[in-house]
Design a protein around this motif. Sequence first.
Motif, PDB file in Angstrom:
ATOM      1  N   LEU A  30      61.910  17.197  25.070  1.00  9.51           N
ATOM      2  CA  LEU A  30      61.306  16.877  26.364  1.00  9.51           C
ATOM      3  C   LEU A  30      60.930  18.142  27.123  1.00  9.51           C
ATOM      4  N   GLY A  31      61.772  19.170  27.037  1.00 10.88           N
ATOM      5  CA  GLY A  31      61.427  20.439  27.680  1.00 10.88           C
ATOM      6  C   GLY A  31      60.172  21.041  27.089  1.00 10.88           C
ATOM      7  N   ALA A  32      60.026  20.956  25.741  1.00 10.37           N
ATOM      8  CA  ALA A  32      58.823  21.485  25.103  1.00 10.37           C
ATOM      9  C   ALA A  32      57.581  20.740  25.560  1.00 10.37           C
ATOM     10  N   LEU A  33      57.692  19.409  25.704  1.00 11.08           N
ATOM     11  CA  LEU A  33      56.537  18.616  26.102  1.00 11.08           C
ATOM     12  C   LEU A  33      56.205  18.801  27.577  1.00 11.08           C
ATOM     13  N   GLU A  41      50.762  15.387  20.542  1.00  8.94           N
ATOM     14  CA  GLU A  41      50.051  14.981  19.334  1.00  8.94           C
ATOM     15  C   GLU A  41      50.845  15.298  18.076  1.00  8.94           C
ATOM     16  N   SER A  42      51.708  16.310  18.117  1.00 10.09           N
ATOM     17  CA  SER A  42      52.480  16.698  16.940  1.00 10.09           C
ATOM     18  C   SER A  42      53.696  15.812  16.715  1.00 10.09           C
ATOM     19  N   PRO A 108      64.618  25.948  23.484  1.00 14.82           N
ATOM     20  CA  PRO A 108      64.554  27.337  23.004  1.00 14.82           C
ATOM     21  C   PRO A 108      63.137  27.765  22.661  1.00 14.82           C
ATOM     22  N   TRP A 109      62.419  26.914  21.875  1.00  8.88           N
ATOM     23  CA  TRP A 109      61.069  27.256  21.450  1.00  8.88           C
ATOM     24  C   TRP A 109      60.206  25.992  21.465  1.00  8.88           C
ATOM     25  N   PRO A 110      59.205  25.917  22.325  1.00 12.35           N
ATOM     26  CA  PRO A 110      58.316  24.744  22.311  1.00 12.35           C
ATOM     27  C   PRO A 110      57.630  24.539  20.968  1.00 12.35           C
ATOM     28  N   ALA A 115      60.345  19.755  14.829  1.00 11.33           N
ATOM     29  CA  ALA A 115      61.707  19.751  14.278  1.00 11.33           C
ATOM     30  C   ALA A 115      62.647  18.964  15.182  1.00 11.33           C
ATOM     31  N   TYR A 116      62.499  19.132  16.495  1.00  9.70           N
ATOM     32  CA  TYR A 116      63.335  18.357  17.413  1.00  9.70           C
ATOM     33  C   TYR A 116      63.065  16.857  17.253  1.00  9.70           C
TER      34      TYR A 116
END
Length: 377
Positions: A30-33, A41-42, A108-110, A115-116
Amino acid sequence: MPHPEPPQDETDLGASAPLPAVHYAEQALLGALLLQPHRLESVSTLTSEHFGDPAHSALFAAMHTVPPPVAEVHRMEPVWLNAVLATARREAAALNASYLHMLVDACPWPQHAAAYARMIRAGHARRTLRMHAQRLAQATTDTTGPDPAAATLTETDTLTGFLDDLAGQFPPHPGSLPRTPLPPPLPRDRGEPVLSEERLLLAAATARPHEVTTMRWLQADDFALPLHGALFASLTTLAHRGDPVDPVTVLWEAQHRGLLATGLTPADLMALVSAPAGSPEYWGERVLRRALLAHAHLAALRIQAFTDDPANSPHQLITGSRRALAELTAVRARWQRALAPPAPPPRPPSPRAPAAARAGPPHVAGLPVSSAQRVTR
């Protein structure tokens, strides 16, 4: 498994009970998005139902409801973030802006969003598999329905279908057998109604041994009391050999199997098989039904044990669950044979029509065939 509502700050997070690892994968995704909405899309195979935390599920659904922002505007203004928060709060009122900031910090990494997402799908698979196992266990003990065995087999089919779907989502890998210690079999119900039915089966089988030869679907392990199962094995041995079957011959066979060493006296054994009532098939089906429910309950408990072990990967859960269902599948096949209608008697062969006379040259009376052939020339 439901999780608590998102904490108001970091101190609340530390004060709550330990959360599963997938909870932090949900936060990271959720943080990455929130940082980079184009990464939605990924993770197109992910849905809001895959999230274990209701607030996280509401946030993810809101991200798909609110139109995606323009990248340049999103970098300068929190317009999209505010719209997502307002939409998500309709389902999770405890959400606030500070929690969204915490989600961004938890990533950590968007670039690792995919993988998340795989971790979240694995967590959802574990929770759903446990839910199916719980439903199977409940079906085996539910006496309110008209047919507990049919309900149990329906839940078994649902669980098996879910395992087949999972197998297509998570590829196999080496070392796929779970190492989770399995729970031991639960003690079988040995109340008086159960034991009485088993005794009635033994007596009916002694009185009508010719019917026992068709009951290959029933085994000694199906009995709640091992002694009763061993006596049934003695009966079936005599019946299949074509030997006389009566209380005395059953006693003799049981003695050779060492059953009298259990403390059962000869008189007690003969009395046990000397009061027939009903047919062996009727009582045998009731014994087998209880065995079916017991195997299903044990399989459900073992699958739950696999899902409770966080060390098991999705494929280990699949492999272990299928093995847990293997014994149930064998008992189910015998149960279906027991319920199958008897095969119709073979039809007698239809009389064959007489063979047509073979065509040949005309036969002249008084002459052999060779001469008749010469006469016709």
